[in-house]
Enzyme design. Structure first.
Site, PDB file in Angstrom:
ATOM      1  N   HIS A  59      14.309  -6.370 -38.261  1.00  0.00           N
ATOM      2  CA  HIS A  59      13.786  -5.112 -37.723  1.00  0.00           C
ATOM      3  C   HIS A  59      14.304  -4.835 -36.309  1.00  0.00           C
ATOM      4  O   HIS A  59      13.708  -5.243 -35.313  1.00  0.00           O
ATOM      5  CB  HIS A  59      12.256  -5.212 -37.704  1.00  0.00           C
ATOM      6  CG  HIS A  59      11.574  -3.908 -37.534  1.00  0.00           C
ATOM      7  ND1 HIS A  59      10.375  -3.617 -38.160  1.00  0.00           N
ATOM      8  CD2 HIS A  59      11.889  -2.799 -36.830  1.00  0.00           C
ATOM      9  CE1 HIS A  59      10.007  -2.386 -37.835  1.00  0.00           C
ATOM     10  NE2 HIS A  59      10.901  -1.882 -37.017  1.00  0.00           N
ATOM     11  N   HIS A  61      16.248  -1.770 -33.776  1.00  0.00           N
ATOM     12  CA  HIS A  61      16.729  -0.396 -33.553  1.00  0.00           C
ATOM     13  C   HIS A  61      17.953  -0.461 -32.648  1.00  0.00           C
ATOM     14  O   HIS A  61      17.837  -0.801 -31.473  1.00  0.00           O
ATOM     15  CB  HIS A  61      15.634   0.456 -32.906  1.00  0.00           C
ATOM     16  CG  HIS A  61      14.415   0.590 -33.775  1.00  0.00           C
ATOM     17  ND1 HIS A  61      14.289   1.572 -34.727  1.00  0.00           N
ATOM     18  CD2 HIS A  61      13.289  -0.154 -33.863  1.00  0.00           C
ATOM     19  CE1 HIS A  61      13.131   1.426 -35.365  1.00  0.00           C
ATOM     20  NE2 HIS A  61      12.504   0.384 -34.855  1.00  0.00           N
ATOM     21  N   LEU A  62      19.104  -0.147 -33.218  1.00  0.00           N
ATOM     22  CA  LEU A  62      20.351  -0.220 -32.436  1.00  0.00           C
ATOM     23  C   LEU A  62      20.749   1.137 -31.851  1.00  0.00           C
ATOM     24  O   LEU A  62      21.685   1.210 -31.042  1.00  0.00           O
ATOM     25  CB  LEU A  62      21.481  -0.796 -33.294  1.00  0.00           C
ATOM     26  CG  LEU A  62      21.269  -2.249 -33.759  1.00  0.00           C
ATOM     27  CD1 LEU A  62      22.419  -2.705 -34.649  1.00  0.00           C
ATOM     28  CD2 LEU A  62      21.098  -3.195 -32.582  1.00  0.00           C
ATOM     29  N   ASN A  93      16.278   4.980 -38.352  1.00  0.00           N
ATOM     30  CA  ASN A  93      15.832   6.178 -37.612  1.00  0.00           C
ATOM     31  C   ASN A  93      16.831   6.535 -36.505  1.00  0.00           C
ATOM     32  O   ASN A  93      16.509   6.631 -35.327  1.00  0.00           O
ATOM     33  CB  ASN A  93      14.407   6.010 -37.052  1.00  0.00           C
ATOM     34  CG  ASN A  93      14.255   4.866 -36.073  1.00  0.00           C
ATOM     35  OD1 ASN A  93      15.038   3.916 -36.067  1.00  0.00           O
ATOM     36  ND2 ASN A  93      13.251   4.955 -35.224  1.00  0.00           N
ATOM     37  N   ASP A 151      10.903   3.588 -41.235  1.00  0.00           N
ATOM     38  CA  ASP A 151      10.279   3.001 -40.047  1.00  0.00           C
ATOM     39  C   ASP A 151      10.263   3.956 -38.852  1.00  0.00           C
ATOM     40  O   ASP A 151      11.222   4.683 -38.590  1.00  0.00           O
ATOM     41  CB  ASP A 151      10.992   1.716 -39.627  1.00  0.00           C
ATOM     42  CG  ASP A 151      10.338   1.117 -38.402  1.00  0.00           C
ATOM     43  OD1 ASP A 151       9.148   0.794 -38.482  1.00  0.00           O
ATOM     44  OD2 ASP A 151      10.998   1.028 -37.353  1.00  0.00           O
ATOM     45  N   HIS A 231       5.976  -5.050 -39.285  1.00  0.00           N
ATOM     46  CA  HIS A 231       5.186  -5.241 -38.052  1.00  0.00           C
ATOM     47  C   HIS A 231       3.667  -5.158 -38.225  1.00  0.00           C
ATOM     48  O   HIS A 231       3.010  -4.325 -37.616  1.00  0.00           O
ATOM     49  CB  HIS A 231       5.654  -4.296 -36.936  1.00  0.00           C
ATOM     50  CG  HIS A 231       5.869  -2.858 -37.276  1.00  0.00           C
ATOM     51  ND1 HIS A 231       5.008  -2.121 -38.051  1.00  0.00           N
ATOM     52  CD2 HIS A 231       6.868  -2.001 -36.914  1.00  0.00           C
ATOM     53  CE1 HIS A 231       5.459  -0.882 -38.148  1.00  0.00           C
ATOM     54  NE2 HIS A 231       6.591  -0.782 -37.483  1.00  0.00           N
ATOM     55  N   ASP A 304      11.308  -5.837 -33.960  1.00  0.00           N
ATOM     56  CA  ASP A 304      11.133  -4.398 -33.731  1.00  0.00           C
ATOM     57  C   ASP A 304      11.717  -4.020 -32.366  1.00  0.00           C
ATOM     58  O   ASP A 304      11.150  -3.212 -31.628  1.00  0.00           O
ATOM     59  CB  ASP A 304       9.664  -3.979 -33.831  1.00  0.00           C
ATOM     60  CG  ASP A 304       9.500  -2.459 -33.933  1.00  0.00           C
ATOM     61  OD1 ASP A 304      10.516  -1.729 -33.984  1.00  0.00           O
ATOM     62  OD2 ASP A 304       8.338  -1.999 -33.939  1.00  0.00           O
ATOM     63  N   HIS A 308      14.464   1.912 -25.157  1.00  0.00           N
ATOM     64  CA  HIS A 308      14.258   3.300 -24.696  1.00  0.00           C
ATOM     65  C   HIS A 308      14.737   3.387 -23.260  1.00  0.00           C
ATOM     66  O   HIS A 308      14.476   2.482 -22.459  1.00  0.00           O
ATOM     67  CB  HIS A 308      12.776   3.682 -24.768  1.00  0.00           C
ATOM     68  CG  HIS A 308      12.268   3.859 -26.164  1.00  0.00           C
ATOM     69  ND1 HIS A 308      12.610   4.933 -26.951  1.00  0.00           N
ATOM     70  CD2 HIS A 308      11.443   3.092 -26.918  1.00  0.00           C
ATOM     71  CE1 HIS A 308      12.018   4.827 -28.134  1.00  0.00           C
ATOM     72  NE2 HIS A 308      11.313   3.720 -28.147  1.00  0.00           N
ATOM     73  N   PRO A 322       7.003   5.176 -28.105  1.00  0.00           N
ATOM     74  CA  PRO A 322       6.553   3.805 -28.320  1.00  0.00           C
ATOM     75  C   PRO A 322       7.743   2.869 -28.531  1.00  0.00           C
ATOM     76  O   PRO A 322       8.782   3.285 -29.044  1.00  0.00           O
ATOM     77  CB  PRO A 322       5.721   3.899 -29.601  1.00  0.00           C
ATOM     78  CG  PRO A 322       6.348   5.026 -30.375  1.00  0.00           C
ATOM     79  CD  PRO A 322       6.868   6.009 -29.333  1.00  0.00           C
TER      80      PRO A 322
HETATM   81  O1  DOR Z   1       7.223   1.106 -31.308  1.00  0.00           O
HETATM   82  C1  DOR Z   1       8.002   1.498 -32.149  1.00  0.00           C
HETATM   83  N1  DOR Z   1       9.194   2.006 -31.814  1.00  0.00           N
HETATM   84  N2  DOR Z   1       7.642   1.434 -33.432  1.00  0.00           N
HETATM   85  C2  DOR Z   1       8.378   1.996 -34.401  1.00  0.00           C
HETATM   86  O2  DOR Z   1       7.969   1.911 -35.546  1.00  0.00           O
HETATM   87  C3  DOR Z   1       9.619   2.735 -34.069  1.00  0.00           C
HETATM   88  C4  DOR Z   1      10.185   2.237 -32.804  1.00  0.00           C
HETATM   89  C5  DOR Z   1      11.286   3.117 -32.223  1.00  0.00           C
HETATM   90  O3  DOR Z   1      12.161   3.567 -32.978  1.00  0.00           O
HETATM   91  O4  DOR Z   1      11.314   3.290 -31.013  1.00  0.00           O
END
Ligand code: DOR
Length: 427
Positions: A59, A61-62, A93, A151, A231, A304, A308, A322
């Site tokens: 899990h 996010h790249l 996503n 997700d 998660h 996860d 950001h 988030p």
């Molecule tokens: O905290 C999160 N951030 N939960 C998620 O399910 C998505 C992720 C994101 O893409 O930033």
């Protein structure tokens, strides 16, 4: 590359033993005591270190394509390699969404070109993650996609999800659900409970997660499909999965390092670095998630990793996105916060997630002659603190500043190549 790892403690599904490991041509060439190096070999002294199969993160996010200002496949995979990961599942996503073969192929190609680990693209369950129309599962499965997920959001429509599980059963693919009933979390910024009431903030009830965990378990029972629950964060979710497994259902589950280490009390700071979906919960939830990992109810630790940009995380809680970083701190959090044997931690980081991702032929393999050389070499005892400016991730949103971690990766070998040496990425 020809590499010799000397005097390590080998740890894998066969147990623990002392030994040296010789690596040549991308594979483990030899394992034994007192292997001799010849002049051509690079020698690593692993005295006091553990040599294990490389980690697999289900899990991550790249952010590429679409949000390259927060992370790229190259920077995210560098963070992964520094964390001991030799394979990561890239969440869909992105912008555009990984909902078709073209975008999935782009991510895989970028991975081959630029990454320091295997990048395994997941695809979305629904087109554009909009929750209304199923993605072309057949084509995507033919293109090698194993994990499907929206997700960031759960699939709300139970009929659509029933159909998705029916396809999963036919095609041998896995539906990875983000369990959240959106109607119950609209506008929420943190876990709904005493702390949230005290602060007067809109809350995210545990029930929003547990209702969907329950629904998806029952859909698996009905369809014979295969679910992986992402998660999980509440005591109730862990108990539901425990019962589903006792019933023999094809359900696996993961938990994040932050849901075994940090509580909702941190939101008293109003700092959005602690805002995450699902939210940080209570001490009791943490205890239940840890117990779930200890008894195997929860199969895998998955980060996860959600980079950001600083400017977005500096916004007020209600507008900040988030998510928190996780790749470079996962092992250190797990060892510091789990009261289990080290082999259980490595299992949850390596061979168990490798099997869920369907890459058990090349990742999470035993440290044996003939196996692909994807390995993590780590110090299980060193105490350290994360320095955000030193992270390889493009983003800085780690929640672990000032928190002692135990255990750190020193070297990572991916495809026989020493991609991390002495805690430094080599490219
Ligand atoms: O905290 C999160 N951030 N939960 C998620 O399910 C998505 C992720 C994101 O893409 O930033």
């Amino acid at each position: 590359m020809n590499l010799l790892i000397k005097n390590g403690r080998l740890l894998d599904q066969d147990g623990t033993r002392a030994g040296d490991v010789r690596i040549a041509d991308g594979r483990i060439a030899d394992v034994g005591e007192s292997l001799e190096g010849d002049g051509a070999e690079q020698v690593i002294d692993a005295t006091g270190l553990v040599v294990s199969p490389g980690f697999v993160d289900l899990h991550v996010h790249l952010r590429e394509p679409g949000k390259e200002e927060a992370e790229t496949i190259e920077t995210g995979s560098r963070a992964a390699a520094l964390g001991g990961f030799t394979a990561v599942v890239a969440m869909p996503n992105t912008e555009p969404t990984q909902d078709c073969v073209e975008v999935v192929d782009f991510v895989r190609e970028q991975g081959r070109r630029a990454a320091l680990c295997d990048v395994l693209p997941a695809a979305s369950i629904t087109v554009g993650r909009a929750g209304t129309q199923l993605s072309p599962f057949g084509e995507l499965a033919d293109a090698g996609v194993r994990i499907f997920t929206d997700d960031g959001a759960g699939v709300q429509d139970p009929l659509l999800m029933r159909r998705a599980y029916e396809y999963a059963s036919d095609l041998g693919i896995v539906m990875a659900q983000h369990c959240e009933v959106a109607r119950l979390t609209d506008g929420a910024v943190m876990h709904e409970g005493a702390c949230c009431s005290h602060l007067g903030l809109p809350g995210w009830p545990s029930l929003a997660e547990e209702l969907m965990v329950h629904r998806d378990i029952e859909l698996v029972r009905l369809t014979g499909g295969r679910a992986h629950l992402l998660h999980l964060s509440t005591a109730g979710s862990v108990e539901l999965v425990r019962r589903a497994k006792a019933d023999g259902l094809a359900v696996t589950a993961e938990a994040t390092p932050h849901h075994i280490s940090l509580t909702d009390e941190l939101l008293r700071s109003y700092d959005a670095v602690y805002k995450v979906n699902p939210p940080l919960r209570t001490r009791d939830d943490i205890a239940a998630v840890r117990a779930g990992l200890a008894d195997g109810t929860i199969d895998a630790l998955a980060t996860d990793h959600a980079p950001h940009e600083s400017a977005t995380k500096e916004q007020p809680l209600d507008s900040a996105p988030p998510g928190m970083l996780g790749l470079e701190t996962a092992l250190g959090v797990a060892i510091a916060h789990l009261d289990v044997e080290l082999d259980a931690i490595v299992a949850a980081l390596s061979w168990k997630p490798a099997a869920i991702a369907g890459v058990e032929d090349r990742h999470g393999r035993p440290v044996r002659a003939g196996e692909p050389a994807n390995l993590a070499v780590f110090d299980p005892a060193v105490e350290w603190e994360v320095v955000p400016a030193e992270l390889a991730s493009k983003s800085r949103n780690t929640p672990y500043v000032g928190i002692a971690l135990t255990g750190r990766v020193r070297h990572t070998i991916f495809g026989g190549e020493l991609v991390v040496k002495d805690g430094t990425a080599r490219r």
